[in-house]
Enzyme design. Structure first.
Site, PDB file in Angstrom:
ATOM      1  N   LEU A  63       0.774  -1.210  -0.137  1.00 44.40           N
ATOM      2  CA  LEU A  63      -0.088  -0.297  -0.102  1.00 44.40           C
ATOM      3  C   LEU A  63       0.860   1.290  -0.124  1.00 44.40           C
ATOM      4  O   LEU A  63       0.711   2.451  -0.474  1.00 44.40           O
ATOM      5  CB  LEU A  63      -0.845  -0.138   1.177  1.00 44.40           C
ATOM      6  N   TYR A  64       2.069   1.284   0.584  1.00 49.82           N
ATOM      7  CA  TYR A  64       2.902   2.532   0.587  1.00 49.82           C
ATOM      8  C   TYR A  64       3.413   2.783  -0.882  1.00 49.82           C
ATOM      9  O   TYR A  64       3.568   3.861  -1.196  1.00 49.82           O
ATOM     10  CB  TYR A  64       4.080   2.036   1.486  1.00 49.82           C
TER      11      TYR A  64
END
Length: 413
Positions: A316-317
């Site tokens: 997700l980063y």
């Protein structure tokens, strides 16, 4: 002063007539938390050995004066060793020993900016172990601390070490060789046989520690400190079981001895460097966080950058459409005095960096510098009282941090 000055200083103060007391200066030692202790804490049992004249329970606050030189900062003065024993006389609550008379913040030992610094107290002693004077070095850089720890091994916050070349004599005088069985100290027959052949990894020791200190009803902060203490005891017992027979057999050459000593010291430094991170990892899992779903351990955030933990995940980063406001980063460093700056650029998308540390206090000035750089300290609840009262409201406990991550990720325990 050049680094060679510290090396020369250690050589000059290493002899049969020298005993070192080494510790990291806490906020209670310096003036960082404004408690006005006016001097570093040293266990009274040790001070009784080097200054037997203050071991007078019949006298209220017995003391003696001696010459102390802080050679790292070119400071020399007559100071006072005192046993505050009013609790014994019913006139107060204190029962501790300190060295005082440093003259306030102008002394390197009381300077709030030196909170967390490694300090060596080298006492010049006679045959009975009594001291006549003391020479001190307060490390000014991380490199200086590494030079000291290369010689005697790592010193974590809250720990201290008594060190001298004549270990047998030191043990007899100062009690450092007494081995008291604790719940986590392993007798040789309790150590798994493979560990006696190949020293176990840090992860293996942490796993064994969890057997001794299961989660039970302990909150994350209490659990972390209990396990760190347990793991250190366990590590030292394994080290003794493996290395003491080698030491007792002796060495044929100086090079052979130095090689073995270097192996032991490097192993200690490696253990100290990763221990806190591994304990944090286990606690996250125990608290119901799922790896690579709620957090990622040791991910690559950007090329060449590896923070200790990313939340909710590295995937997700790296998803540019995922809101940066929903990302968190946690760095783990046992001490943070000089090391906190290393984390500033570890995850570019995250502006506020969380840092889990066991350091017992920082100066108000350094805390403001951290805050301005976007660093927020995560400190086990029991250690918060070591910080200045102005700082304490801004510290986050490990339990609180985990609660925030649960809300962030929607992960319920």
């Amino acid at each position: 002063m050049a680094l060679s000055d510290l090396s020369d200083w250690m050589d000059e103060n290493t002899g049969l007539d020298c005993v070192w007391f080494v510790k990291r200066l806490s906020a209670n030692d310096t003036l960082a938390n404004e408690t006005h202790q006016a001097g570093p804490y040293i266990p009274r049992e040790f001070l009784f050995r080097v200054f037997p004249e203050i071991n007078r329970p019949d006298v209220e606050n017995p003391d003696c004066r001696f010459v102390l030189s802080i050679d790292s900062h070119m400071d020399r003065r007559i100071v006072r060793a005192i046993w505050y024993n009013k609790k014994l006389h019913g006139t107060g609550t204190r029962n501790e020993a300190r060295i005082t008379g440093f003259g306030g913040r102008g002394s390197a030992l009381l300077d709030p900016e030196n909170t967390g610094a490694l300090a060596i107290f080298a006492f010049l002693v006679d045959e009975q172990g009594a001291a006549s004077k003391c020479r001190v070095w307060v490390c000014r850089t991380e490199i200086e601390e590494s030079l000291v720890e290369d010689r005697i091994g790592p010193i974590d916050p809250g720990q201290s070490r008594i060190w001298a070349p004549n270990l047998e004599r030191t043990a007899d005088l100062y009690g450092t060789a007494k081995r008291v069985r604790t719940s986590c100290y392993l007798q040789r027959e309790e150590i798994p046989l493979p560990w006696l052949v190949n020293f176990p990894s840090g992860a293996e020791i942490v796993s064994k520690t969890i057997e001794f200190k299961p989660a039970g009803g302990m909150n994350p902060d209490t659990r972390l400190l209990a396990r760190r203490k347990c793991e250190f005891e366990m590590f030292r017992s394994i080290e003794e079981a493996i290395e003491l027979p080698n030491v007792l057999r002796g060495f044929l050459t100086i090079d052979e001895f130095l090689a073995r000593a270097q192996t032991i010291l490097q192993r200690r430094k490696a253990r100290s460097g990763r221990s806190l991170e591994l304990h944090a990892l286990e606690i996250f899992l125990e608290e119901g966080l799922v790896e690579n779903e709620n957090f990622t351990h040791q991910p690559e955030s950007e090329h060449g950058k590896r923070p200790d933990f990313l939340f909710p995940s590295a995937a997700l980063y790296k998803t540019t459409t995922f809101p940066a406001s929903q990302l968190r980063m946690l760095a783990v460093k046992t001490t943070c005095k000089d090391r906190w700056r290393q984390i500033i650029n570890e995850a570019d998308r995250i502006k506020e960096k969380h840092l889990l540390t066991l350091q017992e206090g920082v100066s108000v000035g350094q805390f403001h510098e951290m805050t301005e750089a976007g660093v927020r300290l995560v400190v086990p609840e029991a250690l918060k009282s070591n910080y200045n009262k102005k700082i304490q409201p801004y510290l986050q406990s490990l339990e609180s941090f985990i609660s925030d991550i649960r809300l962030l990720t929607g992960r319920l325990r």
